[in-house]
Design a protein around this motif. Structure first.
Motif, PDB file in Angstrom:
ATOM      1  N   GLU A   1       9.039  28.788  29.238  1.00 25.04           N
ATOM      2  CA  GLU A   1       7.528  28.934  29.964  1.00 25.04           C
ATOM      3  C   GLU A   1       6.803  27.811  30.035  1.00 25.04           C
ATOM      4  O   GLU A   1       6.614  27.115  31.193  1.00 25.04           O
ATOM      5  CB  GLU A   1       6.982  30.030  29.178  1.00 25.04           C
ATOM      6  CG  GLU A   1       5.573  30.512  29.656  1.00 25.04           C
ATOM      7  CD  GLU A   1       5.097  31.494  28.767  1.00 25.04           C
ATOM      8  OE1 GLU A   1       5.778  32.598  28.264  1.00 25.04           O
ATOM      9  OE2 GLU A   1       3.917  31.701  28.665  1.00 25.04           O
ATOM     10  N   ALA A   2       6.338  27.394  28.957  1.00 27.17           N
ATOM     11  CA  ALA A   2       5.377  26.111  29.025  1.00 27.17           C
ATOM     12  C   ALA A   2       5.415  25.544  27.637  1.00 27.17           C
ATOM     13  O   ALA A   2       5.533  26.170  26.636  1.00 27.17           O
ATOM     14  CB  ALA A   2       3.810  26.456  29.390  1.00 27.17           C
TER      15      ALA A   2
ATOM     16  N   GLU B   1       4.741  21.555  20.966  1.00 29.36           N
ATOM     17  CA  GLU B   1       5.220  20.615  22.136  1.00 29.36           C
ATOM     18  C   GLU B   1       4.434  19.780  22.420  1.00 29.36           C
ATOM     19  O   GLU B   1       4.639  18.607  23.052  1.00 29.36           O
ATOM     20  CB  GLU B   1       5.838  21.727  23.131  1.00 29.36           C
ATOM     21  CG  GLU B   1       7.058  22.597  22.404  1.00 29.36           C
ATOM     22  CD  GLU B   1       6.763  23.721  21.730  1.00 29.36           C
ATOM     23  OE1 GLU B   1       5.456  23.980  21.667  1.00 29.36           O
ATOM     24  OE2 GLU B   1       7.544  24.245  20.784  1.00 29.36           O
TER      25      GLU B   1
ATOM     26  N   PHE C   1      10.097  23.118  22.847  1.00 30.98           N
ATOM     27  CA  PHE C   1      10.696  24.171  21.957  1.00 30.98           C
ATOM     28  C   PHE C   1      11.157  23.141  20.609  1.00 30.98           C
ATOM     29  O   PHE C   1      12.062  23.101  20.221  1.00 30.98           O
ATOM     30  CB  PHE C   1      12.054  24.632  22.544  1.00 30.98           C
ATOM     31  CG  PHE C   1      11.889  25.892  23.409  1.00 30.98           C
ATOM     32  CD1 PHE C   1      11.508  27.177  22.783  1.00 30.98           C
ATOM     33  CD2 PHE C   1      12.058  25.771  24.645  1.00 30.98           C
ATOM     34  CE1 PHE C   1      11.297  28.171  23.971  1.00 30.98           C
ATOM     35  CE2 PHE C   1      11.755  26.853  25.693  1.00 30.98           C
ATOM     36  CZ  PHE C   1      11.436  27.888  25.237  1.00 30.98           C
TER      37      PHE C   1
ATOM     38  N   ASN D   1      10.904  23.218  30.501  1.00 28.60           N
ATOM     39  CA  ASN D   1       9.554  24.413  30.746  1.00 28.60           C
ATOM     40  C   ASN D   1       9.589  24.441  32.165  1.00 28.60           C
ATOM     41  O   ASN D   1       9.606  23.332  33.110  1.00 28.60           O
ATOM     42  CB  ASN D   1       8.801  24.206  30.104  1.00 28.60           C
ATOM     43  CG  ASN D   1       8.947  24.559  28.534  1.00 28.60           C
ATOM     44  OD1 ASN D   1       9.112  25.574  28.116  1.00 28.60           O
ATOM     45  ND2 ASN D   1       8.630  23.634  27.495  1.00 28.60           N
TER      46      ASN D   1
ATOM     47  N   HIS E   1      12.511  35.421  24.978  1.00 28.83           N
ATOM     48  CA  HIS E   1      11.923  34.240  24.520  1.00 28.83           C
ATOM     49  C   HIS E   1      11.940  34.565  22.944  1.00 28.83           C
ATOM     50  O   HIS E   1      11.620  35.366  22.245  1.00 28.83           O
ATOM     51  CB  HIS E   1      10.371  34.385  24.655  1.00 28.83           C
ATOM     52  CG  HIS E   1       9.789  33.135  24.757  1.00 28.83           C
ATOM     53  ND1 HIS E   1       9.429  32.350  23.352  1.00 28.83           N
ATOM     54  CD2 HIS E   1       9.406  31.945  25.706  1.00 28.83           C
ATOM     55  CE1 HIS E   1       9.143  31.079  23.596  1.00 28.83           C
ATOM     56  NE2 HIS E   1       9.023  31.046  24.880  1.00 28.83           N
TER      57      HIS E   1
HETATM   58  N1  URA Z   1       7.641  28.187  24.517  1.00 23.44           N
HETATM   59  C1  URA Z   1       8.167  27.835  25.558  1.00 23.44           C
HETATM   60  O1  URA Z   1       8.507  28.741  26.535  1.00 23.44           O
HETATM   61  N2  URA Z   1       8.383  26.617  25.669  1.00 23.44           N
HETATM   62  C2  URA Z   1       8.118  25.700  24.679  1.00 23.44           C
HETATM   63  O2  URA Z   1       8.344  24.491  24.978  1.00 23.44           O
HETATM   64  C3  URA Z   1       7.699  26.229  23.703  1.00 23.44           C
HETATM   65  C4  URA Z   1       7.533  27.331  23.304  1.00 23.44           C
END
Ligand code: URA
Length: 234
Positions: free
Chosen positions: A91-92, A97, A104, A130, A204
């Motif tokens: 996602e982000a 990160e 991640f 992401n 996730h």
């Molecule tokens: N969750 C995500 O979706 N991406 C990341 O990089 C970290 C946590």
């Protein structure tokens, strides 16, 4: 975390035995065909498109297309083998990160890495990116306009990588990539297509860390992804 990770995460996932019999073969550069008398390939050549990757990374680092650039510590481009067959799209970036500049790497990332290992992959053998390259403050859900602003970067990453399979990690990635509002429960366990690339939606890992009952089911999702991938090679 004091415990050796593999055993810890297998238990954490609620799974007794979590290793596939056949590990995937890494995508290797073609070897020189010396036996046929052809000249050897140039030694230690950089992967094709290396300059394009670097240029894209520079553009991401300089991006100011949405307001997340004001609150980020740094952009989080993506990591892994640029010749990988598997592309994981989350996602982000979260807090860890954003601080480390790599996707991640927080607690959810450790679980994701372990899930990959159970599939037979080292983290370095796949490519991880992401949808968003900047952290939404407080880890809120990405806004539609942020996803839209960042989308060209992800599209370029996919075009450069040309993966054989995409894993959409989590509901938000799956819904955006598939352009649907369907819940993840409906998207799991189905072979989707992202353009001409098969896509499998998996939960996730942050959700798995919170939901004990879902952990074992996540293994089924990964096995399904493996089945889809194996069929591609036949
Ligand atoms: N969750 C995500 O979706 N991406 C990341 O990089 C970290 C946590």
């Amino acid at each position: 975390m004091a415990e050796p990770d593999h055993a810890f995460y297998l238990r954490a996932m609620g799974v007794q035995s979590w290793r596939l019999r056949r590990a995937p073969e890494p995508r290797l550069a073609p070897q020189p065909v010396l036996a046929q008398g052809l000249p050897p390939a140039a030694p230690a050549a950089a992967p094709a498109g290396a300059e394009a990757w670097e240029a894209l990374q520079r553009r991401v680092a300089a991006c100011q297309a949405c307001e997340l650039c004001a609150t980020r510590t740094q952009t989080v481009f993506g990591v892994g083998d640029r010749r990988a067959e598997w592309l994981l799209i989350g996602e982000a970036p979260g807090q860890q990160e954003d601080l480390r500049g790599e996707p991640f790497v927080g607690p959810a990332g450790l679980l994701l890495t372990e899930m990959l290992r159970a599939l037979g992959f080292a983290r370095e053998q796949v490519y991880i990116a992401n949808m968003l390259k900047c952290r939404p403050p407080g880890n809120r859900d990405p806004a539609a306009k942020e996803v839209l602003a960042c989308q060209p970067f992800l599209l370029e990453q996919i075009a450069l990588l040309r993966p054989k399979i995409i894993l959409a990690v989590g509901r938000i990635a799956a819904q955006n990539l598939l352009n649907t509002q369907q819940p993840l429960a409906k998207l799991r366990g189905v072979r989707h297509q992202w353009r001409d690339i098969p896509l499998v939606a998996v939960p996730h890992p942050a959700y798995l860390l919170r939901s004990l009952t879902e952990k074992a089911r996540a293994w089924e999702d990964l096995q399904f992804a493996w089945t889809v991938y194996s069929q591609l090679k036949e």
